[in-house]
Design an enzyme around this catalytic site. Structure first.
Site, short mmCIF file in Angstrom:
data_model
loop_
_atom_site.label_atom_id
_atom_site.label_comp_id
_atom_site.label_asym_id
_atom_site.label_seq_id
_atom_site.Cartn_x
_atom_site.Cartn_y
_atom_site.Cartn_z
N HIS A 1 48.95 -60.26 44.78
CA HIS A 1 49.81 -59.44 45.62
C HIS A 1 49.02 -58.52 46.55
O HIS A 1 47.96 -58.01 46.21
CB HIS A 1 50.74 -58.60 44.76
N ASP A 2 49.52 -58.35 47.76
CA ASP A 2 49.02 -57.38 48.74
C ASP A 2 47.63 -57.69 49.28
O ASP A 2 46.99 -56.82 49.87
CB ASP A 2 49.05 -55.96 48.15
N GLY B 1 44.66 -58.12 43.20
CA GLY B 1 45.55 -57.45 44.14
C GLY B 1 44.84 -56.53 45.11
O GLY B 1 43.80 -55.93 44.80
#
Length: 273
Positions: A128-129, A146
């Site tokens: 994520h991200d 992440g």
């Protein structure tokens, strides 16, 4: 007939395309694929079989996705509560077997972004991200945690793990089975567990078309930066004075000065690039 030449989309009868999904012209959806209602798949893309695309996911044209890839399912984040976050993948993506990519979180950018012409080999993970540039290659079983940032033309070799919030500079090379806990400078080459800066990715620079003078200046700047004769701050000031107008050196210095959440990956011994 190639995907580029086809205008009609071919969907195998065993695949499930949810209402709302947008499938571009000339796509080929092989057996047992599942595409969610928010997915947008670019023209000319090919899903071999057993591929899952889910969530608010956008994939550019001419993607090639191999069996058992899982793209766009919920981020692996304990605070995620089903927020509508995004995963954006650019054109010409090569996504091999068992690759996983997750959307962003509201604790981060709310989106994960992958640039054009990237290759992800078997078992690679983009968490994520993350922000991944163009022409990036992740070899088998690379784990990108992440909030990482990976610059254009970076290569991460098989089995390497990148710590969350780490920045990998453009044209950097990460050796196999490396555990990277610190930011890697542009053109840097790191090795080992725990990873250390072992020199410059000179071969990658030459392949990218940088001329001999450009490579020579970056190598000299590298040696000056990581000299043990004075403090790193003094070295930084010295390189700035030595190369006031060199674009590649200034790019490298800008990466260092901009800082990040992780410390800088440095050499173990006297630099030899």
């Amino acid at each position: 007939m190639s995907a580029a030449e086809r205008t009609e989309t071919v969907i195998h009868p065993t695949s499930v395309i949810e209402d709302g999904a947008e499938i571009g012209e000339g796509c080929e959806i092989g057996p047992f694929c599942h595409i969610g209602p928010q997915v947008r798949l670019g023209a000319g893309s090919r899903l071999r079989s057993h591929v899952v695309l889910w969530g608010n996911t956008v994939i550019g044209e001419n993607a090639g996705i191999w069996p058992f890839a899982s793209i766009g399912h919920a981020p692996q984040h304990l605070k995620y509560r089903g927020e509508d976050t995004r995963l954006i993948i650019g054109r010409n993506a090569l996504i091999r077997e068992h690759v996983t990519m997750n959307p962003g979180t509201i604790q981060g950018h709310s989106e994960t972004v992958v640039g054009d012409n990237c290759a992800f080999f078997t078992g690679a993970h983009v968490a994520h991200d993350c922000i991944v540039g163009n022409n990036v290659t992740l070899i088998n079983n690379v784990m990108l945690a992440g909030h990482c940032t990976v610059g254009d033309f970076a290569t991460i070799a098989g089995g390497s793990g990148i710590h969350q919030f780490t920045r990998i500079g453009h044209h950097a090379y990460i050796g196999g089975i490396a555990a990277v806990e610190g930011d890697v400078i542009p053109f840097g080459m790191v090795l080992g567990n725990r990873a250390y800066l072992s020199g410059l990715n000179v071969i990658g620079m030459k392949r990218a078309g940088f001329n001999r003078e450009a490579v020579r200046n970056v190598r000299r700047a590298y040696r000056m930066l990581f000299s043990f004769d004075q403090t790193f701050r003094e070295n930084l000031d010295e390189v700035t004075q030595e190369f006031p107008d060199d674009p590649l050196v200034n790019d490298l210095l800008g990466f260092i000065r901009s800082g990040g959440d992780r410390s800088l990956c440095t050499p173990r011994h006297t630099p030899h690039a």
